[in-house]
Design a protein around this motif. Structure first.
Motif, short mmCIF file in Angstrom:
data_model
loop_
_atom_site.label_atom_id
_atom_site.label_comp_id
_atom_site.label_asym_id
_atom_site.label_seq_id
_atom_site.Cartn_x
_atom_site.Cartn_y
_atom_site.Cartn_z
N MET A 32 -4.54 -1.64 14.13
CA MET A 32 -5.10 -1.87 12.80
C MET A 32 -4.39 -1.04 11.74
O MET A 32 -4.12 -1.53 10.64
N LEU A 33 -4.10 0.21 12.05
CA LEU A 33 -3.38 1.04 11.08
C LEU A 33 -1.98 0.49 10.82
O LEU A 33 -1.49 0.53 9.68
N ASP A 34 -1.34 -0.05 11.85
CA ASP A 34 -0.03 -0.68 11.66
C ASP A 34 -0.16 -1.91 10.77
O ASP A 34 0.69 -2.18 9.92
N LEU A 35 -1.25 -2.68 10.96
CA LEU A 35 -1.50 -3.85 10.12
C LEU A 35 -1.70 -3.42 8.67
O LEU A 35 -1.13 -4.01 7.74
N PHE A 36 -2.52 -2.39 8.46
CA PHE A 36 -2.74 -1.90 7.09
C PHE A 36 -1.43 -1.50 6.44
O PHE A 36 -1.19 -1.76 5.26
N GLY A 40 0.86 -2.48 2.84
CA GLY A 40 1.17 -1.46 1.85
C GLY A 40 0.16 -0.35 1.72
O GLY A 40 0.20 0.43 0.76
N TYR A 41 -0.75 -0.22 2.70
CA TYR A 41 -1.77 0.83 2.64
C TYR A 41 -1.24 2.14 3.23
O TYR A 41 -0.54 2.13 4.24
N GLU A 42 -1.59 3.25 2.59
CA GLU A 42 -1.19 4.57 3.04
C GLU A 42 -2.39 5.28 3.66
O GLU A 42 -3.49 5.25 3.10
N GLN A 43 -2.17 5.93 4.79
CA GLN A 43 -3.28 6.57 5.50
C GLN A 43 -3.60 7.94 4.92
O GLN A 43 -2.70 8.71 4.58
N VAL A 102 -2.32 1.07 -9.10
CA VAL A 102 -3.11 0.72 -7.92
C VAL A 102 -2.78 1.67 -6.77
O VAL A 102 -1.62 2.02 -6.54
N ALA A 103 -3.80 2.09 -6.05
CA ALA A 103 -3.63 2.89 -4.83
C ALA A 103 -4.28 2.15 -3.67
O ALA A 103 -5.47 1.80 -3.74
N ARG A 104 -3.48 1.88 -2.64
CA ARG A 104 -4.00 1.26 -1.42
C ARG A 104 -4.08 2.35 -0.36
O ARG A 104 -3.05 2.89 0.06
N LEU A 105 -5.29 2.66 0.07
CA LEU A 105 -5.50 3.76 1.01
C LEU A 105 -6.29 3.27 2.23
O LEU A 105 -7.14 2.38 2.12
N CYS A 106 -5.99 3.85 3.39
CA CYS A 106 -6.72 3.51 4.61
C CYS A 106 -7.03 4.79 5.38
O CYS A 106 -6.47 5.85 5.09
N TYR A 107 -7.90 4.67 6.36
CA TYR A 107 -8.35 5.84 7.11
C TYR A 107 -8.88 5.42 8.46
O TYR A 107 -9.20 4.25 8.69
N ALA A 108 -8.99 6.37 9.36
CA ALA A 108 -9.61 6.15 10.67
C ALA A 108 -10.10 7.49 11.17
O ALA A 108 -9.34 8.46 11.24
N ALA A 130 -10.06 0.15 4.90
CA ALA A 130 -9.00 0.08 3.90
C ALA A 130 -9.63 -0.13 2.54
O ALA A 130 -10.65 -0.83 2.42
N GLU A 131 -9.03 0.46 1.50
CA GLU A 131 -9.61 0.41 0.16
C GLU A 131 -8.51 0.29 -0.89
O GLU A 131 -7.42 0.85 -0.73
N ILE A 132 -8.82 -0.45 -1.95
CA ILE A 132 -7.91 -0.60 -3.09
C ILE A 132 -8.57 0.03 -4.31
O ILE A 132 -9.70 -0.32 -4.67
N TYR A 133 -7.87 0.96 -4.94
CA TYR A 133 -8.35 1.61 -6.15
C TYR A 133 -7.49 1.20 -7.35
O TYR A 133 -6.29 1.05 -7.22
N GLY A 134 -8.13 1.03 -8.50
CA GLY A 134 -7.38 0.78 -9.73
C GLY A 134 -7.22 -0.67 -10.09
O GLY A 134 -6.48 -0.98 -11.03
#
Length: 385
Positions: A32-36, A40-43, A102-108, A130-134
């Motif tokens: 899933m993190l690889d998919l994110f 373009g999402y950053e962990q 825009v900031a694309r951020l992800c976490y686990a 995963a979350e999109i800000y802005g």
């Protein structure tokens, strides 16, 4: 209960993750993190514990009740074990990254809850999201829903039912009604639970138009036709019209991507930071939603930088009753210090092979289907006899 039993019994709704389940969960987390990352999402990796004030984006009774609290021995301030990672990511976006666009951020990571969300839920979910800000536009919501669907597909969940609601409907009618405090809370909870008798009782003092609107919400469930009937049943408030227009536009955008949503206009999230679109994914065999998300504009306001945001999350532990994957084929190697043997084992592991050294212990079940043997002076991999 004797002393030995006390030493190994875990608290209720807390459990160990054993090898088969751990292998499944870790494999899903990595994929899933690889998919994110492909989107373009950053962990980011927030801490498990923070000062309690920063664990809530606003006055959020539901999240407050779910948060374990303790005293920091260094400062004397109250700290909390996170019960949700989204407020932490909002803090990072608002205060630390402070990006203009825009900031694309992800976490686990693990979260800890004082009480489970359901009878089969863990109090220590493995949350990933995963979350999109802005970005306040529809495109961000569409991307998040598409990413949620692709994430669940990695877990083999392709038979999904997507249910969509909008917090703006409740918020607009609550504001027009002048509701606050316990009166607002009673209607909110009744709608969440689709408790019509309680909803009728708690809306008795409202105007006929607004009472009819609240009572209509639990029946606004189904396909695209729901949006048309909602326009007739709900009061023509600007916030209501705006929310229904947003749902209509979202439905059209999702259909282009092969996603046919259902609508549940009484779908409300217990965390008050959600302000607009809310959605949940369901699949046969699971009593609860397997993923949830929504929009939470101005989520960073408490941290000094309000930003529109949308995102989703899921609990990897909720997926743990999927069939466990078969053990990867491994190679059983003899123990020894022969340089050629040591070098061969190292090369096999560098190639991604599982190589288990035979320690000579009776009852050791390696699960290997191949063996490393010396033939004509060379170490070779052969089928296990």
């Amino acid at each position: 209960m004797n002393e030995i039993m006390r030493n190994w019994i875990l608290p209720e709704y807390i459990s160990d993750v054993l090898p088969c389940e751990a292998r499944l969960l870790e494999g899903l987390r990595r994929r899933m993190l690889d998919l994110f990352s492909c989107y373009g999402y950053e962990q980011v990796i927030p801490p498990l514990v923070e000062y309690v004030e920063s664990l809530f984006t606003q006055e959020d009774k539901a999240l407050d009740l779910k948060t374990f609290k303790l005293v920091d021995e260094l400062t004397g301030r109250q700290m909390g074990l996170r019960a949700d990672i989204t407020p932490q990511v909002a803090r990072i976006d608002a205060h630390i990254l402070n990006r203009k666009g825009v900031a694309r951020l992800c976490y686990a990571g693990s979260v800890v809850n004082t009480r489970p969300d359901g009878t089969l839920s863990s109090r220590e979910p493995r949350q990933i999201g995963a979350e999109i800000y802005g970005c306040a536009g529809l495109a961000a919501d569409v991307e998040i829903i598409e990413l949620m669907r692709e994430s669940l597909s990695l877990a083999g969940m392709n038979n999904l039912r997507l249910e969509i609601g909008h917090m703006g409907l409740f918020l607009a009618m609550a504001e027009a009604s002048g509701l606050d405090g316990s009166a607002r809370e009673e209607i909110f909870v009744a709608l969440q639970q689709k408790d019509l008798p309680s909803l009728k009782a708690s809306t008795t003092g409202l105007s006929a138009e607004l009472r009819q609107g609240f009572l209509a919400l639990p029946n606004c469930y189904g396909g695209a036709e729901v949006l048309k009937s909602a326009r007739e049943a709900l009061p023509a408030l600007p916030g209501v019209t705006e929310a229904l227009d947003a749902l209509d536009a979202l439905r059209a955008a999702l259909q282009v991507r092969g996603i046919e949503p259902c609508f549940d206009l009484a779908e409300l999230r217990s965390s008050y930071y959600h302000t607009g679109l809310v959605f949940a994914a369901y699949t046969p065999g699971y009593a609860n939603a397997v993923a949830r998300g929504g929009r939470y504009d101005s989520v960073g306001e408490k941290f000094g930088r309000p930003r529109p945001a949308t995102g989703f999350s899921l609990d990897l532990r909720e997926l743990s009753h999927l069939p466990f994957p078969a053990r990867r084929s491994g190679i059983l190697a003899p123990a020894g210090d022969e340089p050629a043997l040591v070098c061969c084992i190292r090369k096999l592991r560098e190639q991604g092979e599982i190589v288990v050294v035979d320690l000579g212990v009776v009852g050791d079940e390696s699960g290997c289907n191949r063996r490393l043997v010396k033939t004509d002076g060379d170490w070779k991999v052969v089928a296990q006899a």
